[in-house]
Design a protein around this motif. Sequence first.
Motif, PDB file in Angstrom:
ATOM      1  N   TYR A 407       0.858  -1.281  -0.029  1.00  0.00           N
ATOM      2  CA  TYR A 407       0.220  -0.116   0.016  1.00  0.00           C
ATOM      3  C   TYR A 407       0.779   1.278  -0.274  1.00  0.00           C
ATOM      4  CZ  TYR A 407      -4.408  -2.462   0.713  1.00  0.00           C
ATOM      5  OH  TYR A 407      -5.462  -3.445   0.445  1.00  0.00           O
ATOM      6  N   ALA A 437      -5.826   2.893  -8.769  1.00  0.00           N
ATOM      7  CA  ALA A 437      -6.854   2.169  -8.481  1.00  0.00           C
ATOM      8  C   ALA A 437      -6.660   0.710  -8.859  1.00  0.00           C
ATOM      9  CB  ALA A 437      -8.239   2.746  -9.122  1.00  0.00           C
ATOM     10  N   LEU A 438      -5.924   0.561 -10.051  1.00  0.00           N
ATOM     11  CA  LEU A 438      -5.376  -0.791 -10.679  1.00  0.00           C
ATOM     12  C   LEU A 438      -4.504  -1.587  -9.851  1.00  0.00           C
ATOM     13  CD1 LEU A 438      -5.273   0.123 -14.212  1.00  0.00           C
ATOM     14  CD2 LEU A 438      -6.974  -1.406 -13.180  1.00  0.00           C
ATOM     15  N   LEU A 440      -3.963  -0.884  -6.489  1.00  0.00           N
ATOM     16  CA  LEU A 440      -4.406  -1.076  -5.113  1.00  0.00           C
ATOM     17  C   LEU A 440      -5.113  -2.461  -5.087  1.00  0.00           C
ATOM     18  CD1 LEU A 440      -4.543   0.147  -2.461  1.00  0.00           C
ATOM     19  CD2 LEU A 440      -6.642   1.158  -3.049  1.00  0.00           C
ATOM     20  N   TYR A 441      -5.946  -2.583  -6.407  1.00  0.00           N
ATOM     21  CA  TYR A 441      -6.707  -3.862  -6.532  1.00  0.00           C
ATOM     22  C   TYR A 441      -5.821  -4.859  -6.422  1.00  0.00           C
ATOM     23  CZ  TYR A 441      -9.126  -7.451  -8.963  1.00  0.00           C
ATOM     24  OH  TYR A 441      -9.528  -8.474  -9.524  1.00  0.00           O
ATOM     25  N   TRP A 442      -4.674  -4.864  -7.434  1.00  0.00           N
ATOM     26  CA  TRP A 442      -3.923  -6.193  -7.808  1.00  0.00           C
ATOM     27  C   TRP A 442      -3.148  -6.713  -6.354  1.00  0.00           C
ATOM     28  CZ3 TRP A 442       1.508  -6.818  -7.707  1.00  0.00           C
ATOM     29  CH2 TRP A 442       1.881  -7.989  -8.353  1.00  0.00           C
ATOM     30  N   THR A 444      -4.127  -5.952  -3.460  1.00  0.00           N
ATOM     31  CA  THR A 444      -5.128  -6.482  -2.483  1.00  0.00           C
ATOM     32  C   THR A 444      -5.555  -7.924  -2.702  1.00  0.00           C
ATOM     33  OG1 THR A 444      -6.065  -4.114  -2.121  1.00  0.00           O
ATOM     34  CG2 THR A 444      -7.502  -6.121  -1.349  1.00  0.00           C
ATOM     35  N   ARG A 445      -5.716  -7.977  -4.076  1.00  0.00           N
ATOM     36  CA  ARG A 445      -6.092  -9.384  -4.754  1.00  0.00           C
ATOM     37  C   ARG A 445      -4.908 -10.445  -4.414  1.00  0.00           C
ATOM     38  NH1 ARG A 445      -5.485 -12.304  -9.477  1.00  0.00           N
ATOM     39  NH2 ARG A 445      -7.253 -13.846  -9.690  1.00  0.00           N
ATOM     40  N   GLY A 468      -6.296 -12.836 -13.901  1.00  0.00           N
ATOM     41  CA  GLY A 468      -6.597 -11.453 -13.195  1.00  0.00           C
ATOM     42  C   GLY A 468      -5.471 -10.544 -13.370  1.00  0.00           C
ATOM     43  N   SER A 469      -4.308 -10.931 -13.397  1.00  0.00           N
ATOM     44  CA  SER A 469      -3.062 -10.172 -13.185  1.00  0.00           C
ATOM     45  C   SER A 469      -2.744  -9.477 -14.639  1.00  0.00           C
ATOM     46  CB  SER A 469      -2.047 -10.988 -12.786  1.00  0.00           C
ATOM     47  OG  SER A 469      -1.997 -11.273 -11.320  1.00  0.00           O
ATOM     48  N   VAL A 472      -5.217  -6.896 -15.631  1.00  0.00           N
ATOM     49  CA  VAL A 472      -4.996  -5.532 -14.940  1.00  0.00           C
ATOM     50  C   VAL A 472      -3.692  -5.220 -15.557  1.00  0.00           C
ATOM     51  CG1 VAL A 472      -3.709  -4.642 -12.786  1.00  0.00           C
ATOM     52  CG2 VAL A 472      -5.476  -6.213 -12.683  1.00  0.00           C
ATOM     53  N   CYS A 475      -4.919  -3.344 -18.548  1.00  0.00           N
ATOM     54  CA  CYS A 475      -5.523  -2.092 -18.426  1.00  0.00           C
ATOM     55  C   CYS A 475      -4.591  -1.078 -17.935  1.00  0.00           C
ATOM     56  CB  CYS A 475      -6.442  -2.078 -17.022  1.00  0.00           C
ATOM     57  SG  CYS A 475      -7.868  -3.128 -17.340  1.00  0.00           S
TER      58      CYS A 475
END
Length: 483
Positions: A407, A437-438, A440-442, A444-445, A468-469, A472, A475
């Motif tokens: 983080y 945002a991307l 942070l999502y990655w 966390t996942r 999923g990676s 991301v 994106c």
Amino acid sequence: MSADLAGSTSSSETICCPLCVDAEGALLRANPIVEAWFALLRSRPAMALLALGRLVRGGTRAFADHVAARTEFAAARLPYDETVLNRLQQARAGGRTIALVTALPKSWAAQIAAHLDCIDTVLVHDGEHSWRSGGDGSVLERRFGRRAFDYVGRADSPAWAHARGGIAVTAGGSAEAAAQRVPEATELIVRARVNWRTWLKQVRLHQWVKNLLVFVPLVASRRVADLEMVRAVSTGFLAFGCVASASYILNDLLDLPHDRLHPTKRLRPLAAGTLSIRSAITVMTGLLAVSVLLATTLPATFAEILALYSVGTLGYSLFLKRIAPLDAFALAGLYTLRVLAGNAASGLPPSFWLLAFSIFLFLSLAMAKRHAELAQLNAAAVDFPHGRGYRAGDLQMVSQLGVGSGYISVLVLALYLNSPEAAALYRRPDLLWLLCALLLYWITRLWLLAHRGELDDDPVVFALRDRGSRIVALCVIVVLLLA
């Protein structure tokens, strides 16, 4: 060839004829003394270097005794040739006397005999002037008489000149040629030849993806169209790959006793005895030589960083990996050195923002790697990871450190996006906030999967295989192009 060595025949002559097995050449798929020297190099480097002096002055017996007196030996952990062992057990069940012939220290040979429970007697030679020389002073001939014993050993061993018959063991090659070379043998065991897939597994070619980090400065500075820079960084990528593969070989040599206790690492080629230590050292030396040649074509700063990386990996293999959490910091530093090497190869100046971001992100990935290993040990009900500074109970603390560091890397990215440097590089810097945002999502996942025990022991390799990676990453590329 007919196999009558297991005692299936009723011939009293065969039953009375002892079966002598060469420990190093047939029964074992490893060299315990050399392995013990690498274990000594890891735990007591000065003693390991002193052992080399004993080898020069006193020969292999003095070397073996010096190493054996300073290392632990566990016969149960050694990789045995299952086919040879099966033949010995069959012969012993048929009433034959089994003799173990070895150059190992007597105490080690006794442990092997006790562990296998099919060895009747142990014959220890000096490793210098032994039955391997094929002379009249052969240990086996003096003990049993000429042509009065059967032998299990390498097809190229001179001991066949004294044996009545036996089992010849050969590594690859033509079975017909080996049979012609050893007409005395009544059975031939051909070990599978080491193929390129085994070597790819040993040098961890899939781990070269980590070295793509050398291209990060080019991407971050939007210089990917500069062909000369791309060529230089590509050369650096190959140099880092060779050094990394050499370090993996060294790491496996130093970690052999611990890897054989690990639920998955015991299947690595060196730990399983599929590859010989001699061939591994040869390939490791060749990889380092290629890396040096490639580095000479790049700026001196790159060579210095590559040398620092090499020293760092050596220090990590020898002692840093045993000190928690210094091991994770070292891994993060080695990742960051790859980014700096990309700067050095391309001639681009290092970016404060990129280095700060890299350190925290890579520390999170290093902690994720340790978390995955600890989760495996928890599942196997093992408390202390062998050769590591962690305990299975450290799982929660490792995850907290890793999530927090990940983080912080997002925070560094956010601060960079608000800096003049970002505004100067992009026409639409406001779109770059989507990167936060991307990321942070990655992160966390990633840690959610780690908590569930669904993360492989290396998060970088996992990210390449994870759908999923990859989404991301796609994106991220789209956002960068739009910005």
